[in-house]
Scaffold this active site. Structure first.
Site, PDB file in Angstrom:
ATOM      1  N   THR A  67       0.696  -1.272   0.101  1.00 56.33           N
ATOM      2  CA  THR A  67       0.025   0.216  -0.085  1.00 56.33           C
ATOM      3  C   THR A  67       0.918   1.281  -0.059  1.00 56.33           C
ATOM      4  O   THR A  67       0.438   2.382  -0.300  1.00 56.33           O
ATOM      5  CB  THR A  67      -1.009  -0.094   1.227  1.00 56.33           C
ATOM      6  N   HIS A 133       7.078  27.796   3.086  1.00 58.41           N
ATOM      7  CA  HIS A 133       7.293  26.473   3.578  1.00 58.41           C
ATOM      8  C   HIS A 133       8.133  25.699   4.297  1.00 58.41           C
ATOM      9  O   HIS A 133       7.929  25.111   5.306  1.00 58.41           O
ATOM     10  CB  HIS A 133       7.229  25.630   2.314  1.00 58.41           C
TER      11      HIS A 133
END
Ligand code: RB5
Length: 141
Positions: A67, A133
């Site tokens: 996953t 950021h």
């Protein structure tokens, strides 16, 4: 660019597709394994890829499991690692532009090899924007 790749048995097929793409496009690949479909423990490979980044032998890393989730959880426990698990182009671009992710985590049971290669391409070609950021990233720990 130097890129470290790692996977478990669930991510082997997409890791091999990404490896082929990177090598065909002139990148240096550090492949920490696994290289068979035998069942293995994904944290071993997550840590091995993160070590390459911590030691600056690789600039970015890509981890593939079933996953992508377990790889991202293991990778994000390692110092200096910002790992993102995703399966779409928008998140892939944004995690480089805004989060300065240095490890991409993908799921071989979630996306096919063509999508994996596309996401790897976006990940390695998109630059961090910096600016506002940086402060936010510094607040992670
Ligand atoms: C292995 O079966 C599977 O648990 C692993 O590949 C991954 O999906 C974990 O998050």
């Amino acid at each position: 660019m130097k890129i470290a790749l790692g996977c478990d048995h669930g991510g082997l097929e997409i890791k091999n597709a990404i490896k082929k793409y990177l090598e065909n496009n002139g990148h240096t690949v550090i492949d920490v394994g696994t290289n068979t479909t035998d069942s293995v423990d994904y944290p071993v490979y997550a840590k091995a890829v993160c070590k390459e980044i911590q030691e600056k032998t690789a600039e970015l890393g890509i981890l593939c499991c079933g996953t992508g989730i377990g790889m991202s959880m293991a990778a994000n426990k390692q110092d200096g690692i910002r790992a993102a698990v995703l399966s779409d182009e928008y998140c892939c671009e944004m995690t480089r532009r805004h989060n300065d992710a240095n490890v991409l985590c993908l799921g071989g049971r979630v996306i096919d090899s063509e999508k994996a290669v596309k996401l790897a391409e976006i990940f390695i070609t998109t630059e961090f924007e910096g600016g506002r950021h940086i402060n936010r990233i510094n607040m992670y720990s």
